[in-house]
Motif scaffolding. Sequence first.
Motif, PDB file in Angstrom:
ATOM      1  N   ASP A 281       1.055  -1.220  -0.080  1.00 37.87           N
ATOM      2  CA  ASP A 281      -0.089  -0.098   0.190  1.00 37.87           C
ATOM      3  C   ASP A 281       0.751   1.367   0.036  1.00 37.87           C
ATOM      4  O   ASP A 281       0.406   2.379   0.065  1.00 37.87           O
ATOM      5  N   LYS A 282       2.170   1.279  -0.433  1.00 31.82           N
ATOM      6  CA  LYS A 282       2.822   2.371  -0.457  1.00 31.82           C
ATOM      7  C   LYS A 282       2.731   2.931  -2.091  1.00 31.82           C
ATOM      8  O   LYS A 282       2.023   2.326  -2.679  1.00 31.82           O
ATOM      9  N   THR A 283       3.371   4.057  -2.455  1.00 34.42           N
ATOM     10  CA  THR A 283       3.109   4.547  -3.426  1.00 34.42           C
ATOM     11  C   THR A 283       3.464   3.865  -4.801  1.00 34.42           C
ATOM     12  O   THR A 283       4.272   3.000  -4.497  1.00 34.42           O
ATOM     13  N   ALA A 284       3.229   4.430  -5.787  1.00 29.81           N
ATOM     14  CA  ALA A 284       3.869   3.760  -7.086  1.00 29.81           C
ATOM     15  C   ALA A 284       5.223   3.796  -7.035  1.00 29.81           C
ATOM     16  O   ALA A 284       5.893   3.182  -7.812  1.00 29.81           O
ATOM     17  N   TRP A 285       5.987   4.853  -6.293  1.00 27.44           N
ATOM     18  CA  TRP A 285       7.292   4.861  -6.519  1.00 27.44           C
ATOM     19  C   TRP A 285       7.846   3.754  -5.387  1.00 27.44           C
ATOM     20  O   TRP A 285       9.522   4.135  -5.235  1.00 27.44           O
ATOM     21  N   ASP A 286       7.307   3.000  -4.823  1.00 31.42           N
ATOM     22  CA  ASP A 286       7.961   2.259  -3.748  1.00 31.42           C
ATOM     23  C   ASP A 286       8.336   1.077  -4.742  1.00 31.42           C
ATOM     24  O   ASP A 286       7.950   0.015  -5.349  1.00 31.42           O
ATOM     25  N   THR A 287       9.759   0.808  -4.436  1.00 38.18           N
ATOM     26  CA  THR A 287      10.587  -0.409  -5.065  1.00 38.18           C
ATOM     27  C   THR A 287      11.206  -1.226  -4.008  1.00 38.18           C
ATOM     28  O   THR A 287      12.303  -1.703  -4.186  1.00 38.18           O
ATOM     29  N   THR A 288      10.643  -1.784  -3.051  1.00 40.54           N
ATOM     30  CA  THR A 288      11.263  -2.187  -1.931  1.00 40.54           C
ATOM     31  C   THR A 288      11.243  -3.795  -1.963  1.00 40.54           C
ATOM     32  O   THR A 288      11.893  -4.494  -1.359  1.00 40.54           O
TER      33      THR A 288
END
Length: 371
Positions: free
Chosen positions: A134-141
């Motif tokens: 549920d993090k943003t589209a920019w989350d790449t973790t």
Amino acid sequence: MKNVLIGFVTAMLSFCALNSRAQVVEPSDHKATKETRNLYNNMQQLVSSGVMFGHHDDTAYGVNWRLQPDSSDVKAVTGSYPAVYGWDLAKLEHDSTTDINGIPFEAQRKLVIEAYQRGGINTFCWHMDNPVNDKTAWDTTSNSVKQLLPGGEFHDKYEDYLKKMAAYIKTLKGEDGKDIPILFRPFHELTGGWFWWGNKTTDPQDFVALWQFTIDFLRKKQKLHNLLVVYSTADFISTREFMDRYPGDDYVDFVGFDIYCNGNAWYVQQLDEQLSMLQQVAAEHHKVACIPETGYEGIPDANWWTNILLPQLAKYKLSYVMAWRNATNKHFFAPYPGQKSAADFVKFYSSPNVIFQNNLTPLNIYGKGSK
């Protein structure tokens, strides 16, 4: 000049429709609605007449205004709306009443319908939040894509997101009650590493599988047959890199890339090199070429439109080019009245190589009312 262009484009479109119909490529969705087929066919024909200009969130807000009737920074400068209108589906997945840029979806729906009624073209991207966390589209973790595939831990959640998107798309209907054709641009800038679907966290096979599942689900399960699909990368250095995550001709209608100007010399060289490769790919795969996102933030060059962008557009056969949004007087990509490049933008608008809404409206690109 613009009246001459209208007559020329109208004549060209009529001639092509009558004499070159066999050369037209059909949509990748074999069940596409009549209006969607008409749009795709006519967009192919128009490539020979000029490139359509688009602007993201054009009628929703601009510099120093927001949600005002009949407003547009592009129109305020040129006297015409753009031909293509960009929108975002982001936050719909969470049942939000507003999109990622704070525009109520009810207002967005109204503006989409208005654009359609005036004969404009609507395109949607989706900065979807990462379904895994549920993090943003920019989350790449994490490698989220693999977990969204059938059998993955978050597959059902992803399906729910797609159902919400489909339910909204089904509400986009013209005054004639027909579904509005949409250029759908999923997983954009896919060769970059800044989104959860990007190349830093996802291998090509999983990405292709998710793309194919997504389009199949929308077509077969949700019965959406008014979507034309746009495959849009970020920077690339070869046709092989551009095609590395290509999902197949049955899942794509347009091919393009997003590119932003961070300096004129680099931009011109990069744009020229990538457009040359894009033209090759489009020809080989019988797709339509476009530039779904571009621009120069703040447009500091007073002659950028005619000295930098237009010469490159004129060299290639492109369907449309879309400038990014005008969010504030610091973050904008199309001029507004009094802005440094406004006068040059009027020259850009007046070029016979560029098509705005006033040129598009007389062409009846959806074939509404035709037999």
